[in-house]
Design a protein around this motif. Structure first.
Motif, PDB file in Angstrom:
ATOM      1  N   GLY A  92     -11.888  -4.391  -0.360  1.00 36.88           N
ATOM      2  CA  GLY A  92     -11.501  -3.323  -1.469  1.00 36.88           C
ATOM      3  C   GLY A  92     -11.561  -3.707  -2.746  1.00 36.88           C
ATOM      4  N   TYR A  93     -11.131  -2.564  -3.594  1.00 43.52           N
ATOM      5  CA  TYR A  93     -11.008  -2.583  -5.106  1.00 43.52           C
ATOM      6  C   TYR A  93      -9.754  -1.863  -5.660  1.00 43.52           C
ATOM      7  N   LEU A  94      -9.175  -2.362  -6.295  1.00 51.08           N
ATOM      8  CA  LEU A  94      -7.762  -1.677  -6.808  1.00 51.08           C
ATOM      9  C   LEU A  94      -7.947  -1.711  -8.243  1.00 51.08           C
ATOM     10  N   PRO A  95      -7.830  -0.532  -8.906  1.00 51.24           N
ATOM     11  CA  PRO A  95      -7.686  -0.627 -10.436  1.00 51.24           C
ATOM     12  C   PRO A  95      -6.247  -0.849 -10.738  1.00 51.24           C
ATOM     13  N   ARG A  96      -5.874  -1.585 -11.976  1.00 53.25           N
ATOM     14  CA  ARG A  96      -4.436  -1.898 -12.193  1.00 53.25           C
ATOM     15  C   ARG A  96      -3.652  -0.647 -12.677  1.00 53.25           C
ATOM     16  N   ASN A  97      -4.225   0.291 -12.783  1.00 55.78           N
ATOM     17  CA  ASN A  97      -3.361   1.378 -13.342  1.00 55.78           C
ATOM     18  C   ASN A  97      -2.759   2.327 -12.157  1.00 55.78           C
ATOM     19  N   THR A  98      -2.806   1.685 -10.707  1.00 54.45           N
ATOM     20  CA  THR A  98      -2.408   2.238  -9.547  1.00 54.45           C
ATOM     21  C   THR A  98      -1.123   2.336  -9.783  1.00 54.45           C
ATOM     22  N   THR A  99      -0.154   3.414  -8.959  1.00 54.52           N
ATOM     23  CA  THR A  99       1.161   3.444  -9.005  1.00 54.52           C
ATOM     24  C   THR A  99       1.603   2.280  -7.940  1.00 54.52           C
ATOM     25  N   PRO A 100       2.992   2.115  -8.224  1.00 54.74           N
ATOM     26  CA  PRO A 100       3.548   0.921  -6.966  1.00 54.74           C
ATOM     27  C   PRO A 100       3.426   1.358  -5.584  1.00 54.74           C
ATOM     28  N   ASP A 101       3.479   2.542  -5.327  1.00 55.01           N
ATOM     29  CA  ASP A 101       3.415   2.958  -3.767  1.00 55.01           C
ATOM     30  C   ASP A 101       1.689   2.815  -3.410  1.00 55.01           C
ATOM     31  N   GLU A 102       0.861   3.181  -4.387  1.00 55.18           N
ATOM     32  CA  GLU A 102      -0.564   2.944  -4.139  1.00 55.18           C
ATOM     33  C   GLU A 102      -1.106   1.528  -3.808  1.00 55.18           C
ATOM     34  N   PHE A 103      -0.361   0.698  -4.721  1.00 57.10           N
ATOM     35  CA  PHE A 103      -0.506  -0.813  -4.716  1.00 57.10           C
ATOM     36  C   PHE A 103      -0.089  -1.419  -3.296  1.00 57.10           C
ATOM     37  N   ARG A 104       1.165  -1.032  -2.871  1.00 56.89           N
ATOM     38  CA  ARG A 104       1.912  -1.262  -1.732  1.00 56.89           C
ATOM     39  C   ARG A 104       1.129  -0.913  -0.368  1.00 56.89           C
ATOM     40  N   GLN A 105       0.571   0.237  -0.578  1.00 59.90           N
ATOM     41  CA  GLN A 105      -0.211   0.845   0.700  1.00 59.90           C
ATOM     42  C   GLN A 105      -1.489   0.204   0.847  1.00 59.90           C
ATOM     43  N   ALA A 106      -2.329  -0.314  -0.427  1.00 60.26           N
ATOM     44  CA  ALA A 106      -3.569  -0.894  -0.593  1.00 60.26           C
ATOM     45  C   ALA A 106      -3.391  -2.262   0.178  1.00 60.26           C
ATOM     46  N   VAL A 107      -2.131  -3.015  -0.367  1.00 59.78           N
ATOM     47  CA  VAL A 107      -1.805  -4.580   0.243  1.00 59.78           C
ATOM     48  C   VAL A 107      -1.957  -4.460   1.684  1.00 59.78           C
ATOM     49  N   LEU A 108      -0.969  -3.475   2.271  1.00 57.65           N
ATOM     50  CA  LEU A 108      -0.869  -3.459   3.678  1.00 57.65           C
ATOM     51  C   LEU A 108      -2.090  -2.899   4.536  1.00 57.65           C
ATOM     52  N   GLN A 109      -2.715  -1.786   3.885  1.00 56.14           N
ATOM     53  CA  GLN A 109      -4.165  -1.705   4.507  1.00 56.14           C
ATOM     54  C   GLN A 109      -4.990  -2.835   4.771  1.00 56.14           C
ATOM     55  N   VAL A 110      -4.990  -3.746   3.508  1.00 55.23           N
ATOM     56  CA  VAL A 110      -6.087  -4.657   3.843  1.00 55.23           C
ATOM     57  C   VAL A 110      -5.730  -5.848   4.571  1.00 55.23           C
ATOM     58  N   ALA A 111      -4.413  -5.795   4.608  1.00 53.63           N
ATOM     59  CA  ALA A 111      -3.661  -6.960   5.583  1.00 53.63           C
ATOM     60  C   ALA A 111      -4.009  -6.810   6.687  1.00 53.63           C
ATOM     61  N   SER A 112      -3.974  -5.250   7.306  1.00 55.18           N
ATOM     62  CA  SER A 112      -4.100  -4.933   8.556  1.00 55.18           C
ATOM     63  C   SER A 112      -5.568  -4.704   9.030  1.00 55.18           C
ATOM     64  N   GLY A 113      -6.271  -5.188   8.109  1.00 54.91           N
ATOM     65  CA  GLY A 113      -7.847  -5.071   8.419  1.00 54.91           C
ATOM     66  C   GLY A 113      -8.481  -3.729   8.058  1.00 54.91           C
ATOM     67  N   GLY A 114      -7.788  -3.079   7.035  1.00 48.92           N
ATOM     68  CA  GLY A 114      -8.677  -2.123   6.419  1.00 48.92           C
ATOM     69  C   GLY A 114      -9.419  -2.381   5.364  1.00 48.92           C
ATOM     70  N   PHE A 115      -9.697  -0.985   4.507  1.00 52.50           N
ATOM     71  CA  PHE A 115     -10.750  -1.082   3.318  1.00 52.50           C
ATOM     72  C   PHE A 115     -10.027  -0.144   2.389  1.00 52.50           C
ATOM     73  N   VAL A 116     -10.007  -0.669   1.065  1.00 51.76           N
ATOM     74  CA  VAL A 116      -9.407   0.200   0.265  1.00 51.76           C
ATOM     75  C   VAL A 116     -10.441   0.321  -0.997  1.00 51.76           C
ATOM     76  N   LEU A 117     -10.379   1.496  -1.627  1.00 52.44           N
ATOM     77  CA  LEU A 117     -11.053   1.746  -2.897  1.00 52.44           C
ATOM     78  C   LEU A 117     -10.027   2.500  -3.637  1.00 52.44           C
ATOM     79  N   GLY A 118      -9.894   2.256  -4.833  1.00 51.43           N
ATOM     80  CA  GLY A 118      -9.253   3.039  -5.926  1.00 51.43           C
ATOM     81  C   GLY A 118      -9.583   4.635  -5.848  1.00 51.43           C
ATOM     82  N   GLN A 119      -8.801   5.260  -6.253  1.00 52.42           N
ATOM     83  CA  GLN A 119      -8.879   6.919  -6.250  1.00 52.42           C
ATOM     84  C   GLN A 119     -10.323   7.398  -6.739  1.00 52.42           C
ATOM     85  N   GLY A 120     -10.983   8.056  -6.273  1.00 52.90           N
ATOM     86  CA  GLY A 120     -12.072   8.663  -7.208  1.00 52.90           C
ATOM     87  C   GLY A 120     -13.292   7.979  -7.070  1.00 52.90           C
ATOM     88  N   LEU A 121     -13.065   6.429  -6.735  1.00 55.87           N
ATOM     89  CA  LEU A 121     -14.351   5.325  -6.573  1.00 55.87           C
ATOM     90  C   LEU A 121     -15.211   5.507  -5.635  1.00 55.87           C
TER      91      LEU A 121
END
Length: 204
Positions: A92-121
């Motif tokens: 996945g890809y995470l822009p650096r202007n994400t909120t702390p909550d979005e950051f946390r959810q992204a890390v947890l999702q990737v750690a659990s085998g998920g896939f993450v893209l920044g909002q709108g991307l």
């Protein structure tokens, strides 16, 4: 507990990422990313998409993905560079202007085998991938698990049936399908037959 490595040569960016990670009770250890060939055990690598040369860190992603899940970050990632990172195996890809909550959810999702893209991307990348000259060129972008999910679904299996066949949760199948759609540039289920024929998966 999640073990996270931070691979970013920009001191301020690395400090900010570490600060966010220390606020996550799910994170057990945070280390500066060692060379990917070492025996250090980590679950997620937060990797800067760009180095000093402003080129996407494809080689680093390819070195890390056999051993850990890679989440690339950037202040502003060019869609074609993000596509290249995903094809190299990034989760996945995470822009650096994400909120702390979005950051946390992204890390947890990737750690659990998920896939993450920044909002709108996702829509931007889907269009970028759809313009590729040939779907065959994208075959290396599919992981073995993604390939298996695509093969089963193209044969008519529902998501619950696919989850049972693969011995994973249905939510994981949903995440795999989103990742496949983004990587291969299709958004409608009817495109599955075309995609699987192009990739030769129907013969498997």
């Amino acid at each position: 507990m999640i073990r996270v490595a931070v691979a970013d040569d920009h001191p301020h960016a690395q400090a900010g990422i570490r600060r966010l990670l220390t606020r996550m009770p799910e994170v057990g250890s945070i280390v500066a990313a060692p060379p990917a060939e070492t025996d250090t055990q980590v679950d997620v690598v937060l990797l800067a998409l760009y180095g000093d040369d402003r080129r996407p860190a494809v080689a680093a992603i390819e070195r890390w993905t056999p051993r850990a899940r890679v989440l690339v970050t950037a202040a502003a990632g060019d869609p074609s560079d993000v596509v290249e990172a995903l094809q190299a195996g990034a989760s996945g890809y995470l822009p650096r202007n994400t909120t702390p909550d979005e950051f946390r959810q992204a890390v947890l999702q990737v750690a659990s085998g998920g896939f993450v893209l920044g909002q709108g991307l996702a829509l931007v990348l889907r269009g970028q991938l759809a313009s590729a000259t040939s779907t065959l060129c994208l075959r290396p972008a599919l992981s073995p698990r993604e390939t298996e999910a695509l093969r089963l679904i193209s044969k008519g299996c529902t998501h619950p049936e696919t989850a049972k066949a693969m011995n994973i949760e249905e939510l994981s199948v949903d995440q795999l399908v989103v990742r496949i759609q983004v990587k291969l540039g299709f958004g409608n289920p009817r495109d599955l037959r075309r995609v699987t024929e192009d990739l030769g998966l129907q013969r498997l």
